[in-house]
Enzyme design. Structure first.
Site, PDB file in Angstrom:
ATOM      1  N   ASP A  91       0.830  -1.215   0.000  1.00 54.61           N
ATOM      2  CA  ASP A  91       0.000   0.000   0.000  1.00 54.61           C
ATOM      3  C   ASP A  91       0.862   1.262   0.000  1.00 54.61           C
ATOM      4  O   ASP A  91       0.698   2.146   0.862  1.00 54.61           O
ATOM      5  CB  ASP A  91      -0.947   0.024   1.209  1.00 54.61           C
TER       6      ASP A  91
ATOM      7  N   ARG B  85     -16.116  -3.991  -2.270  1.00 52.16           N
ATOM      8  CA  ARG B  85     -14.658  -4.109  -2.117  1.00 52.16           C
ATOM      9  C   ARG B  85     -13.972  -2.989  -2.900  1.00 52.16           C
ATOM     10  O   ARG B  85     -13.446  -3.182  -3.996  1.00 52.16           O
ATOM     11  CB  ARG B  85     -14.189  -5.490  -2.566  1.00 52.16           C
ATOM     12  N   ILE B  86     -13.985  -1.795  -2.309  1.00 53.93           N
ATOM     13  CA  ILE B  86     -13.343  -0.619  -2.881  1.00 53.93           C
ATOM     14  C   ILE B  86     -12.511   0.018  -1.778  1.00 53.93           C
ATOM     15  O   ILE B  86     -13.019   0.246  -0.670  1.00 53.93           O
ATOM     16  CB  ILE B  86     -14.367   0.398  -3.411  1.00 53.93           C
ATOM     17  N   GLU B  87     -11.249   0.304  -2.043  1.00 52.68           N
ATOM     18  CA  GLU B  87     -10.392   0.849  -0.999  1.00 52.68           C
ATOM     19  C   GLU B  87      -9.206   1.584  -1.615  1.00 52.68           C
ATOM     20  O   GLU B  87      -9.072   1.709  -2.835  1.00 52.68           O
ATOM     21  CB  GLU B  87      -9.901  -0.266  -0.081  1.00 52.68           C
TER      22      GLU B  87
END
Length: 780
Positions: free
Chosen positions: A41, A230-232
């Site tokens: 990330d 599922r969005i991040e």
């Protein structure tokens, strides 16, 4: 092995060999090299002349060129330098955060330098199986720390309690307080965008003086997602080239099987609304609450998909080695606009085909296409420049990847197409192409309602170790295509390259079917014939007999008018016979005479160095492993779904996950015998397999300082494990790992874990699953 060339093709092939030299050598340039780092990330920030990435698990790395990275920190521990200050460390500084989130690690961090010159780290922690999270700020005078906590600014997951907006927390509509990114808009205002799954992606305005949220906003404004979609990993970049704010997010699951992919939407305002290329307001994109949790189908059609799983597949006869260049689950990106150069960069972590969960940071350059959308350069950044391209350097054969709009674990492999001099696209995909302006490309491909618009770019290809022409383009449906031009070659050069590379692995002790390739690069064909089809058929089917048998296989390679033949001598071992026997009597030779000797390696099976000693063994001498070395065995020792491995072991110590015998088809498909296993078998000795995980725990440990005989047999999924001739485990559905003749084998080491310390003796490998009585006899 004997190799021959047909005489009529020999002259042409030799003449062409001078032209088939590596393109890098022809151009006289130094090959490009990279130094990689692992930061999950990654969020990029620049301090002075150095770029930094900060990410999950308190990892950080730095680079002065975006190509060579130096690890700065890694792992949430009391010694992590980002928070280490005298007696203070990350656990003492962020004690309240860890307590609230019920976690001992940190998720995706973001570091920004504010007007006071200090560096503000927006950290966060999450319970993981629920959105119980805390997001806070820590401040440092230097970007590398030490950081001092200023407290939690947002919490989530307070079940049954009032949330920041005064209502009872609801994970379907309220955010998970993680994955922050803080940015300054074109008017000097400070914003924070954040969120993951749960209620979606939110944005709130921040105080540019102290970095804290301005009061009275609750959780802020929702921009996208909800209902556990599922969005991040939201990140916003402003581009002066288009006057748009671009909101990047990742859809899908982050692991190698999760289908992670990067998408973008844009807005003229920092807080939205953000629209995709079809004009859809991303605030309306969320999962269908009537569908199962984490419903991807509801969100897949939306957003501009920039990159997902893909592979520029290297086929037999192309330059380089390996399977090619590509990524698995690339995502959770940041982005950077360099005002000094006008360049846009995409920074993300990626996993890789056939390499499991291993991840590294990647940086790719981005360019704005004719419609004002970013297109991502297919290959990683290597200081390439977007300059005018000549038409003759664009025409040619390409590998083409269409990323689609789906969320899937499938790796999209390249297809072969040709961009013709007449403007036609032919091959696996048909249509037309146009060179527009200095380096613009417009593709009109069959099946797409709108053209793909993007750029041509000369880039460094790590597989071929040469510069190649690449293309990247987007359609108005939000679908990306990547292209990579193959190095121009004549038919004779193609045949010559295939001839040089064509191999069947270890053919000195074959017991299973052979994989005989029939196609190769650029449409070349390979036809096979056998001197004894009843033993090895023309398609590679192996039928062992009562004795060892030798067969000659002939491969005829052809493309156009060029051809060559190559011969392989194959020894088929008798049914169930001994494939290899390493007695370790002062050397690493196979006393059976079929396999090559073992080779000493270092602490990993692919690292040089190391040393192996010898001492008195069960029979003659035994090999002694010092805990820092191993033995690499020849590739292809096992190439069947029926086999037995037997050896004597005397551990000097028990170390969790340290292997004794290790075999792998890829890093995703392997077996390993461990004297001490993991916690799920309570640390017992075990036969382990991954990534199709199989835990054959034995309910006991091999004794330290004493010899034990270990054996395991596999027959089409049926597995038995023995200690001192006694069956300790019996099961079914064991993975069929060794389906090729090119498996990798080692003793005492693998690619990941601490090496084995102790002794080994009398390793025997059979091409059949031996009976209980046969194994009991070996243990005597």
């Amino acid at each position: 092995m004997k190799n021959t060339l047909s005489l009529w093709g020999l002259g042409a092939l030799l003449a062409s060999s001078l032209l088939a030299t590596d393109a890098a050598a022809q151009a006289g340039f130094t090959p490009i090299t990279f130094k990689n780092a692992a930061v999950h990330d990654p969020s990029i920030v620049k301090a002075g002349d150095t770029w930094y990435v900060f990410g999950s698990h308190l990892a950080a790395a730095k680079s002065t060129d975006l190509m060579n990275w130096q690890q700065v920190a890694s792992g949430v521990s009391a010694t992590n330098p980002l928070f280490l200050n005298g007696t203070a460390n990350v656990f003492t500084e962020l004690a309240e955060t860890f307590s609230w989130a019920q976690s001992d690690t940190l998720w995706a961090a973001d570091v920004r330098q504010l007007a006071d010159g200090r560096f503000y780290m927006y950290y966060n922690a999450c319970k993981g199986d629920s959105p119980r999270s805390a997001l806070g700020i820590a401040v440092a005078d230097r970007i590398e720390g030490p950081y001092v906590d200023k407290g939690i600014i947002l919490r989530s997951g307070m079940w049954g309690q009032a949330s920041h907006d005064g209502s009872i927390y609801d994970a379907m509509k309220h955010p998970n307080a993680v994955d922050p990114h803080v940015f300054t808009d074109n008017a000097g205002r400070l914003w924070m965008i954040y969120g993951s799954y749960s209620g979606g992606i939110f944005i709130m305005q921040m105080n540019p003086t102290n970095g804290m949220p301005l009061p009275g906003q609750g959780y802020g404004k929702r921009l996208m997602g909800g209902n556990h979609s599922r969005i991040e990993g939201a990140f916003v970049m402003y581009s002066p080239a288009t006057s748009y704010y671009y909101m990047f997010t990742s859809f899908g699951g982050l692991d190698a099987n999760g289908g992670y992919n990067m998408r973008v939407a844009r807005s003229l305002k920092p807080d939205g609304p953000y629209l995709d290329a079809q004009g859809n307001d991303m605030a309306n994109v969320r999962s269908d609450p009537s569908k199962p949790l984490f419903d991807d189908a509801s969100i897949a059609p939306y957003g501009v998909k920039l990159m997902g799983n893909f592979l520029f597949e290297r086929k037999l006869g192309e330059p380089g080695t390996g399977i090619g260049t590509g990524y698995v689950s690339p995502g959770h990106n940041s982005a950077y606009y360099d005002a000094a150069t006008g360049r846009h960069f995409l920074v993300f972590h990626a996993r890789f085909p056939e390499r499991g969960e291993q991840h590294e940071v990647r940086v790719h350059q981005m360019f704005m296409n004719a419609d004002g959308w970013p297109v991502v350069a297919p290959y990683r950044y290597a200081k390439e420049n977007a300059t005018a391209v000549r038409r003759e350097f664009v025409v040619g054969d390409y590998l083409l990847v269409n990323h689609g709009k789906d969320i899937s674990a499938t790796v999209k492999k390249s297809q072969s197409v040709t961009l013709g001099s007449d403007g036609a696209v032919s091959g696996a995909v048909t249509g037309t192409w146009l060179l527009s302006g200095a380096n613009g490309v417009e593709l009109r491909l069959a099946g797409s309602p709108s053209p793909y618009k993007g750029v041509f770019l000369s880039q460094w290809d790590e597989t071929s170790k040469s510069y190649v022409m690449s293309l990247s383009a987007l359609s108005r449906e939000g679908v990306a295509v990547f292209g990579s031009r193959l190095i121009p070659r004549t038919d004779a050069q193609v045949v010559n390259a295939i001839y040089a590379e064509l191999s069947l692995g270890n053919t000195a002790a074959v017991s299973a079917n052979l994989n005989l390739p029939t196609t190769a690069t650029r449409g070349a064909t390979i036809a096979w014939s056998s001197s004894h089809p009843a033993v090895v058929s023309n398609s590679g089917v192996v039928t062992p007999g009562a004795t060892d048998l030798t067969v000659t296989l002939t491969a005829r390679i052809g493309k156009g008018t060029a051809s060559a033949t190559k011969l392989f001598t194959v020894t088929v071992r008798k049914a169930g016979g001994l494939l290899a026997h390493y007695a370790f009597d002062g050397n690493l030779a196979d006393t059976n005479g079929a396999a090559a000797p073992g080779a000493v390696v270092g602490a990993r099976l692919d690292l040089a160095g190391g040393s192996i000693g010898y001492e008195a063994g069960v029979r003659g001498q035994a090999a002694v492993f010092n805990g820092a070395s191993g033995i690499r065995l020849p590739n292809g020792l096992i190439s069947t779904n029926a086999y037995t491995v037997a050896l004597w072991l005397k551990p000097a110590q028990l170390t969790a996950l340290s292997t004794t015998f290790f075999g792998a088809r890829t890093s995703d498909a392997w077996i390993s015998f461990l004297p001490m296993g993991h916690g799920f078998v309570n640390g017992a000795s075990m036969l382990w397999s991954g990534t199709a995980w199989y835990d054959a725990g034995l309910g006991m440990n091999l004794p330290v300082g004493r010899w034990s005989h270990v054996a395991f047999s596999v027959r089409n999924g049926a597995v038995n494990v023995y200690v001192d001739g006694m069956k300790r485990f019996s099961g079914s559905n064991f993975p069929n790992v060794f389906t090729t003749a090119s498996g990798v084998f080692a003793l005492g080491v693998n690619w990941w874990d601490a090496p084995y310390k102790g002794a080994m003796d009398e390793l025997r490998i059979y091409g059949a699953a031996l009976s209980d009585a046969d194994i009991a006899a070996l243990a005597r």
